[in-house]
Design an enzyme around this catalytic site. Structure first.
Site, PDB file in Angstrom:
ATOM      1  N   ARG A 117      44.387 -23.298   4.630  1.00  0.00           N
ATOM      2  CA  ARG A 117      43.908 -24.631   5.041  1.00  0.00           C
ATOM      3  C   ARG A 117      44.842 -25.224   6.106  1.00  0.00           C
ATOM      4  O   ARG A 117      44.389 -25.875   7.056  1.00  0.00           O
ATOM      5  CB  ARG A 117      43.866 -25.519   3.783  1.00  0.00           C
ATOM      6  CG  ARG A 117      43.672 -26.989   4.025  1.00  0.00           C
ATOM      7  CD  ARG A 117      43.722 -27.750   2.693  1.00  0.00           C
ATOM      8  NE  ARG A 117      43.571 -29.183   2.876  1.00  0.00           N
ATOM      9  CZ  ARG A 117      43.602 -30.080   1.889  1.00  0.00           C
ATOM     10  NH1 ARG A 117      43.741 -29.682   0.638  1.00  0.00           N
ATOM     11  NH2 ARG A 117      43.474 -31.367   2.132  1.00  0.00           N
ATOM     12  N   ASN A 170      53.864 -32.021  -3.476  1.00  0.00           N
ATOM     13  CA  ASN A 170      52.599 -31.438  -3.952  1.00  0.00           C
ATOM     14  C   ASN A 170      51.826 -30.664  -2.887  1.00  0.00           C
ATOM     15  O   ASN A 170      50.999 -29.819  -3.214  1.00  0.00           O
ATOM     16  CB  ASN A 170      51.706 -32.504  -4.614  1.00  0.00           C
ATOM     17  CG  ASN A 170      51.308 -33.619  -3.674  1.00  0.00           C
ATOM     18  OD1 ASN A 170      51.891 -33.776  -2.613  1.00  0.00           O
ATOM     19  ND2 ASN A 170      50.321 -34.388  -4.076  1.00  0.00           N
ATOM     20  N   TYR A 171      52.102 -30.971  -1.614  1.00  0.00           N
ATOM     21  CA  TYR A 171      51.514 -30.196  -0.502  1.00  0.00           C
ATOM     22  C   TYR A 171      52.599 -29.949   0.546  1.00  0.00           C
ATOM     23  O   TYR A 171      52.484 -30.429   1.681  1.00  0.00           O
ATOM     24  CB  TYR A 171      50.365 -30.967   0.141  1.00  0.00           C
ATOM     25  CG  TYR A 171      49.072 -30.948  -0.629  1.00  0.00           C
ATOM     26  CD1 TYR A 171      48.189 -29.861  -0.535  1.00  0.00           C
ATOM     27  CD2 TYR A 171      48.705 -32.016  -1.444  1.00  0.00           C
ATOM     28  CE1 TYR A 171      46.988 -29.857  -1.239  1.00  0.00           C
ATOM     29  CE2 TYR A 171      47.513 -32.013  -2.150  1.00  0.00           C
ATOM     30  CZ  TYR A 171      46.661 -30.930  -2.038  1.00  0.00           C
ATOM     31  OH  TYR A 171      45.470 -30.938  -2.728  1.00  0.00           O
ATOM     32  N   LYS A 193      62.241 -33.413   7.133  1.00  0.00           N
ATOM     33  CA  LYS A 193      63.092 -33.503   5.936  1.00  0.00           C
ATOM     34  C   LYS A 193      62.214 -33.030   4.777  1.00  0.00           C
ATOM     35  O   LYS A 193      61.317 -33.751   4.335  1.00  0.00           O
ATOM     36  CB  LYS A 193      63.588 -34.950   5.753  1.00  0.00           C
ATOM     37  CG  LYS A 193      64.571 -35.147   4.619  1.00  0.00           C
ATOM     38  CD  LYS A 193      63.776 -35.477   3.410  1.00  0.00           C
ATOM     39  CE  LYS A 193      64.438 -35.529   2.105  1.00  0.00           C
ATOM     40  NZ  LYS A 193      63.684 -34.976   0.998  1.00  0.00           N
ATOM     41  N   THR A 196      62.675 -31.658  -2.041  1.00  0.00           N
ATOM     42  CA  THR A 196      63.530 -30.644  -2.694  1.00  0.00           C
ATOM     43  C   THR A 196      62.650 -29.604  -3.374  1.00  0.00           C
ATOM     44  O   THR A 196      62.734 -28.410  -3.055  1.00  0.00           O
ATOM     45  CB  THR A 196      64.495 -31.317  -3.687  1.00  0.00           C
ATOM     46  OG1 THR A 196      65.267 -32.253  -2.941  1.00  0.00           O
ATOM     47  CG2 THR A 196      65.437 -30.289  -4.315  1.00  0.00           C
ATOM     48  N   ASP A 231      69.023 -42.531   3.788  1.00  0.00           N
ATOM     49  CA  ASP A 231      68.997 -43.703   4.677  1.00  0.00           C
ATOM     50  C   ASP A 231      69.454 -43.328   6.082  1.00  0.00           C
ATOM     51  O   ASP A 231      68.934 -43.845   7.070  1.00  0.00           O
ATOM     52  CB  ASP A 231      69.912 -44.812   4.130  1.00  0.00           C
ATOM     53  CG  ASP A 231      69.238 -45.566   2.992  1.00  0.00           C
ATOM     54  OD1 ASP A 231      68.047 -45.284   2.720  1.00  0.00           O
ATOM     55  OD2 ASP A 231      69.902 -46.414   2.379  1.00  0.00           O
ATOM     56  N   GLY A 247      56.357 -41.134  -2.858  1.00  0.00           N
ATOM     57  CA  GLY A 247      56.304 -42.227  -3.839  1.00  0.00           C
ATOM     58  C   GLY A 247      56.318 -43.597  -3.171  1.00  0.00           C
ATOM     59  O   GLY A 247      56.893 -43.795  -2.097  1.00  0.00           O
ATOM     60  N   GLY A 251      58.678 -45.152  -0.156  1.00  0.00           N
ATOM     61  CA  GLY A 251      57.973 -45.563   1.058  1.00  0.00           C
ATOM     62  C   GLY A 251      58.274 -47.005   1.424  1.00  0.00           C
ATOM     63  O   GLY A 251      58.528 -47.338   2.588  1.00  0.00           O
ATOM     64  N   GLU A 266      51.664 -42.583   3.308  1.00  0.00           N
ATOM     65  CA  GLU A 266      50.672 -42.417   2.251  1.00  0.00           C
ATOM     66  C   GLU A 266      51.458 -42.367   0.954  1.00  0.00           C
ATOM     67  O   GLU A 266      52.265 -41.476   0.736  1.00  0.00           O
ATOM     68  CB  GLU A 266      49.899 -41.117   2.516  1.00  0.00           C
ATOM     69  CG  GLU A 266      48.600 -41.078   1.782  1.00  0.00           C
ATOM     70  CD  GLU A 266      48.771 -40.366   0.491  1.00  0.00           C
ATOM     71  OE1 GLU A 266      48.981 -41.073  -0.526  1.00  0.00           O
ATOM     72  OE2 GLU A 266      48.713 -39.138   0.481  1.00  0.00           O
ATOM     73  N   ARG A 299      47.840 -35.109  -7.499  1.00  0.00           N
ATOM     74  CA  ARG A 299      47.300 -35.375  -6.158  1.00  0.00           C
ATOM     75  C   ARG A 299      47.133 -36.877  -6.033  1.00  0.00           C
ATOM     76  O   ARG A 299      46.667 -37.516  -6.979  1.00  0.00           O
ATOM     77  CB  ARG A 299      45.938 -34.696  -5.980  1.00  0.00           C
ATOM     78  CG  ARG A 299      45.985 -33.181  -6.080  1.00  0.00           C
ATOM     79  CD  ARG A 299      44.583 -32.586  -6.220  1.00  0.00           C
ATOM     80  NE  ARG A 299      43.662 -33.089  -5.232  1.00  0.00           N
ATOM     81  CZ  ARG A 299      42.521 -33.729  -5.515  1.00  0.00           C
ATOM     82  NH1 ARG A 299      42.165 -33.933  -6.786  1.00  0.00           N
ATOM     83  NH2 ARG A 299      41.738 -34.152  -4.565  1.00  0.00           N
ATOM     84  N   CYS A 300      47.507 -37.406  -4.883  1.00  0.00           N
ATOM     85  CA  CYS A 300      47.364 -38.860  -4.726  1.00  0.00           C
ATOM     86  C   CYS A 300      45.892 -39.245  -4.778  1.00  0.00           C
ATOM     87  O   CYS A 300      45.562 -40.381  -5.102  1.00  0.00           O
ATOM     88  CB  CYS A 300      48.019 -39.321  -3.442  1.00  0.00           C
ATOM     89  SG  CYS A 300      47.518 -38.348  -2.050  1.00  0.00           S
TER      90      CYS A 300
HETATM   91  O1  G3H Z   1      48.482 -35.934  -2.697  1.00  0.00           O
HETATM   92  C1  G3H Z   1      48.006 -36.365  -1.673  1.00  0.00           C
HETATM   93  C2  G3H Z   1      47.156 -35.539  -0.831  1.00  0.00           C
HETATM   94  O2  G3H Z   1      47.040 -36.157   0.436  1.00  0.00           O
HETATM   95  C3  G3H Z   1      45.815 -35.286  -1.456  1.00  0.00           C
HETATM   96  O3  G3H Z   1      45.128 -34.320  -0.761  1.00  0.00           O
HETATM   97  O4  G3H Z   1      42.814 -34.712  -1.560  1.00  0.00           O
HETATM   98  O5  G3H Z   1      43.431 -32.604  -0.411  1.00  0.00           O
HETATM   99  O6  G3H Z   1      44.249 -33.068  -2.709  1.00  0.00           O
HETATM  100  P1  G3H Z   1      43.821 -33.646  -1.395  1.00  0.00           P
END
Ligand code: G3H
Length: 524
Positions: A117, A170-171, A193, A196, A231, A247, A251, A266, A299-300
């Site tokens: 992707r 997460n991505y 950056k 971790t 910082d 987070g 942010g 985001e 996922r957000c």
């Molecule tokens: O975790 C935040 C991502 O932008 C969500 O992406 O909708 O492809 O899982 P997604």
């Protein structure tokens, strides 16, 4: 295999290096960060060198210098380079995906999907960049009252300079590419950056950019100990734009300190699903499973609260419960649906939300079960507004259901959240869908499908504490550029003409005559 073959240059012994000035190096600081395997309690997956302040500063200085040259590299060549990276990434999807499995416990198949992707995203960005950056705007002054047509304005997009990219765990591949691609095509340099957990996947992905042959210093990836240098990085004077996904607290803190640089942020969501009486209940249930439990809800855009009309609530809950029973729980290597969450702290946080809901008489539809970071999928029914889980983002495989009497009650809950990323509505009435979409104050509302960012070129944005700016390929390119204008001031008004009125004087050969259109300005 990760860290070998094509990737052997990025590791020394068992320590992963940082990337700057076109080279892979160990930090002179001697500092090491540890990446843990979420699947096996306490087990280290990787060691990474952690950069010193001087090394970070040098990365910014090199980026600044390299950007000046990159900005003068023809657009079609910049696009070619991105296509080349995409190709290298596709070829090396296996080792990169292997890192995702080990350090963020992403299911094996989904890890490969993330890499592919991301390669597709880079290719698309190259094409979109060619299209939108090759066009500008031409304005004329006589459209504004009081002005003759003596000023011609040319507007085009100029790169900002150095973009600081901070992707989330997460991505780590896809959301890094979504920042690097638009930045580079627009003529910017990038300092990454990495998170971790996720840094080794990011480093492997960065090596694909290295192999594609970008100019030295244009791109760097500097793992740091965020508590010490966070910082310093985000307030570095050479940063011209920050693109951050992560987070909410981090942010907010970055945005308060960043100063006058454009921000793209985001920061999570509490994505609400509103299910009306005329909605397709089976479809809604399937979307709760897919949209709420995939990657264990990390996922957000995951479904984070279900607001269902009382009359159809039992039907929906029982359908979801039947599907939850089918979910495979276990390690990411086995492609399980539910995998361990990223850290023990995260698992503890999720458990705290469940304990609170249970104490306040919510109904746990499944038995609460946790082994280390692995949490079994849980639907929590009869959630009320006094419970933390009605408002907070679990980032785990736990979904609250709130029963509502009217659609307005659902909208009210959605709009009272501090977040406003996405939401969705299940109804068979397109008019109701549209009215609810308008009323729900979130960046995106999906009709009859779960929230999701993709396809990756769609605009993606949050309101309130879900973020600032908009993502998606076009929006990111625009955000990472600044409109620059040149105004040509003519000595007299000039109106552009076409057409064949033969009665007009035509250009005469020889010395200027004073009555021909071509020379009148010089002799008029
Ligand atoms: O975790 C935040 C991502 O932008 C969500 O992406 O909708 O492809 O899982 P997604």
């Amino acid at each position: 295999m990760a860290g070998t073959g094509t990737f052997k240059e990025i590791v020394e012994g068992d320590v992963y290096k940082f990337y700057a000035d076109g080279q892979w190096r160990l930090s002179s600081s001697g500092n090491i960060s540890y990446v843990y395997n979420p699947t096996v309690a306490g087990k280290q997956a990787y060691k990474i060198t952690a950069c010193s302040k001087d090394e970070v500063n040098q990365a910014f200085q090199s980026a600044k210098a390299a950007q000046k040259i990159w900005a003068k590299t023809p657009l079609y060549k910049r696009a070619e380079m991105l296509h080349k990276v995409a190709e290298i990434m596709r070829k090396n999807k296996g080792p990169i995906a292997e890192c995702l499995v080990k350090e963020v416990a992403k299911p094996a198949k989904d890890s490969v999907t993330e890499v592919v992707r991301s390669a597709d995203l880079l290719s698309y960005t190259a094409e979109e960049g060619i299209r939108i950056l090759s066009e500008g705007k031409f304005l004329v002054s006589d459209s504004f009252p009081g002005n003759p047509r003596n000023k011609l304005c040319l507007a085009s997009n100029a790169p900002l300079g150095v973009i600081l990219a901070i992707p989330p765990f997460n991505y780590p591949v896809n959301l890094t590419c979504s920042k690097i691609g638009p930045a580079l095509i627009a003529g910017n340099a990038v300092v990454v950056k990495p998170p971790t957990q996720g840094s080794v996947s990011t480093l492997h992905m960065m090596h694909c950019f290295h192999l594609a042959g970008f100019p030295k210093g244009l791109l760097s990836c500097v793992p740091i100990k965020a508590s010490e240098l966070g910082d310093y990085v985000t307030t570095h004077p050479l940063v011209n734009c920050i693109s951050f996904t992560g987070g909410c607290d981090t942010g907010m803190s970055i945005s308060k300190k960043a100063g006058m640089v454009p921000l793209q942020m985001e920061l999570g969501g509490k994505d609400a699903m509103i299910v009306l009486e005329d909605g397709d209940i089976e479809l809604a249930a399937t979307n709760i499973i897919k949209g709420g439990f995939s990657f264990s809800g990390q996922r957000c855009t995951a479904v984070k609260v279900v607001l269902v009309m009382e009359s159809v609530a039992d039907k929906l809950v029982s359908s979801v419960n039947a599907k939850v029973a089918q979910l495979k729980v276990g390690p990411p290597e086995n492609d399980c649906d539910i995998v361990p969450v990223v850290t023990e702290a995260s698992a503890n946080f999720i458990e705290g939300l469940v304990t609170d809901a249970k104490a306040k008489n919510a109904k746990l539809c499944q038995e609460w079960k946790r082994q280390g970071n692995l949490i079994w999928p849980l639907l929590i029914d009869n959630v009320t507004t006094d419970m933390r889980i009605a408002w907070e983002e679990p980032f785990g495989p736990v979904i609250p259901v709130m029963r509502i009497k009217t659609p307005e009650e659902g909208v009210k809950h959605c709009n009272s959240s501090k977040y406003g990323l996405q939401g969705c509505v299940f109804t068979s009435d397109i008019n109701k869908a549209m009215l609810l979409s308008d009323a729900m104050e979130s960046g995106t509302i999906q009709i009859n499908s779960a929230p999701a960012r993709g396809p990756d070129h769609f605009p993606f944005q949050g309101i309130r504490e879900s973020g600032v700016g908009s993502q998606g390929v076009t929006n990111s390119i625009n955000l990472m550029t600044k409109i620059k204008t040149t105004v040509l001031n003519l000595p007299t008004a000039s109106y552009t003409m076409v057409g064949g009125d033969v009665s007009l004087p035509i250009e005469k050969k020889g010395p200027a005559c004073g009555d021909c259109i071509v020379c009148m300005h010089s002799y008029g």
